[in-house]
Design an enzyme around this catalytic site. Structure first.
Site, PDB file in Angstrom:
ATOM      1  N   CYS A 112       0.932  -1.146  -0.050  1.00 19.41           N
ATOM      2  CA  CYS A 112       0.031  -0.189  -0.031  1.00 19.41           C
ATOM      3  C   CYS A 112       0.705   1.465   0.034  1.00 19.41           C
ATOM      4  O   CYS A 112       0.446   2.137  -0.531  1.00 19.41           O
ATOM      5  CB  CYS A 112      -1.205  -0.342   0.964  1.00 19.41           C
ATOM      6  N   HIS A 238      -3.079   6.597   2.971  1.00 21.67           N
ATOM      7  CA  HIS A 238      -4.045   5.813   2.061  1.00 21.67           C
ATOM      8  C   HIS A 238      -4.956   5.533   2.178  1.00 21.67           C
ATOM      9  O   HIS A 238      -5.091   5.391   4.120  1.00 21.67           O
ATOM     10  CB  HIS A 238      -2.803   4.416   2.733  1.00 21.67           C
ATOM     11  N   ASN A 268     -10.113  -0.619   0.545  1.00 19.16           N
ATOM     12  CA  ASN A 268      -8.827  -0.800   0.088  1.00 19.16           C
ATOM     13  C   ASN A 268      -8.376  -1.045  -0.992  1.00 19.16           C
ATOM     14  O   ASN A 268      -8.484  -1.926  -0.609  1.00 19.16           O
ATOM     15  CB  ASN A 268      -7.764  -0.922   1.733  1.00 19.16           C
TER      16      ASN A 268
END
Length: 313
Positions: A112, A238, A268
């Protein structure tokens, strides 16, 4: 030389998966998912659309937005944890699909944190004079590596792609400062299980790491840029968990309206989440020419990265 982003493009699948979908067969509820994660919906790509297909669409839009010809691209870097194959890379597939020159093409695996890792990498190539225009892509089809019967992870992840063109920009614009690193001792808490092919996560340990590192890195990149929290126009974390995001925002000391929140729409999306959020805020008019941004992320590895930048060409 100032280096920054001169073009951006995104793609998300049309297939919207609601929390009620998981509520129908798992021991969970829309209320619980929303409270614990901030997620309301996410997008899943069709079976016949893979990571590279989404990346190609986003890339075409980014090149067009940059106002350059595709022949001007000197290097392709794709941040992904869910490529079509181990090799060839998604970047090589993009090169072939778009008919680009035979430029270097490579994928960067930092989970990520991958998009910021790739921005930092691209910046070095442009500053050194090795490249003029670097294509940076974040693309993920996480639905194919998520165990949809696992109550701990099934509802967390989504699919999507975004791309930017990194190049020289005018004085006062572009990337200012960055911080990046890793803590391999935490790799056991978030990884892809080679036996099952699915994501494994110790949510408690990842949460503790993320709350600490996101706040630390956000503060450090603002200080390195000789800025104050009051001068930041948008905080773009994020999109992993709304509670982690809120803790980071509070640590940085900026108001809620200055934090980008897209996790409610997309879940996500790993390496795609930060550029998808940038595009979202551009469309909402919250990011304008000259806006000062803080980007920050963490991911499997465990990796982390943060960056301050001024938007514009």
């Amino acid at each position: 030389m100032n280096v920054g982003i001169i073009g951006i493009g995104t793609y998300v699948p049309e297939n919207i998966i609601t929390n009620e979908h998981f509520e129908s067969y798992l021991d969970t509820s829309d209320e619980w998912i929303t409270k614990m994660t901030g997620i309301k919906t996410r997008r899943f790509a069709d079976d016949d659309m893979d990571t590279s297909d989404m990346a190609v669409i986003a890339t075409q839009k980014a090149i067009e937005d940059a106002g350059i010809q595709k022949e001007a691209i000197d290097l392709i870097i794709t941040a992904t944890s869910s490529g079509n194959h181990t090799f060839p890379s998604v970047s090589c597939i993009i090169q072939e699909k778009l008919g680009l020159n035979p430029v270097p093409a490579m994928d960067q695996l930092a989970a990520c944190s991958g998009f910021i890792y790739s921005l930092i990498t691209a910046e070095q190539f442009v500053k050194s004079g090795t490249c003029k225009n670097v294509l940076v892509v974040g693309s993920e089809k996480l639905s194919k590596i998520t165990d949809l019967n696992d109550r701990n992870t099934a509802m967390l992840f989504g699919d999507g792609a975004a791309a930017v063109v990194v190049s020289e920009v005018s004085e006062g614009k572009g990337f200012i400062a960055h911080e990046w690193g890793s803590d391999g001792s935490g790799g056991q808490y978030l990884f892809d299980n080679v036996e099952t092919g699915y994501i494994n996560m110790n949510g408690r340990e990842v949460f503790k790491f993320a709350v600490r590192i996101m706040g630390d890195i956000s503060t450090k990149v603002v200080e390195k840029a000789n800025l104050t929290a009051d001068e930041i126009d948008m905080f773009i974390p994020h999109q992993a968990n709304i509670r982690i995001m809120e803790a980071s925002r509070e640590r940085l000391g900026i108001p809620k309206e200055k934090m980008s929140v897209t996790i409610d729409q997309y879940g996500n999306t790993s390496a795609a989440s930060i550029p998808l959020s940038i595009m979202h805020e551009l469309k909402n008019g919250k990011i304008k020419d000259g806006s000062k941004l803080v980007l920050v992320g963490f991911g499997g590895g465990l990796t982390y990265a943060g960056m301050t930048m001024v938007w514009g060409k």
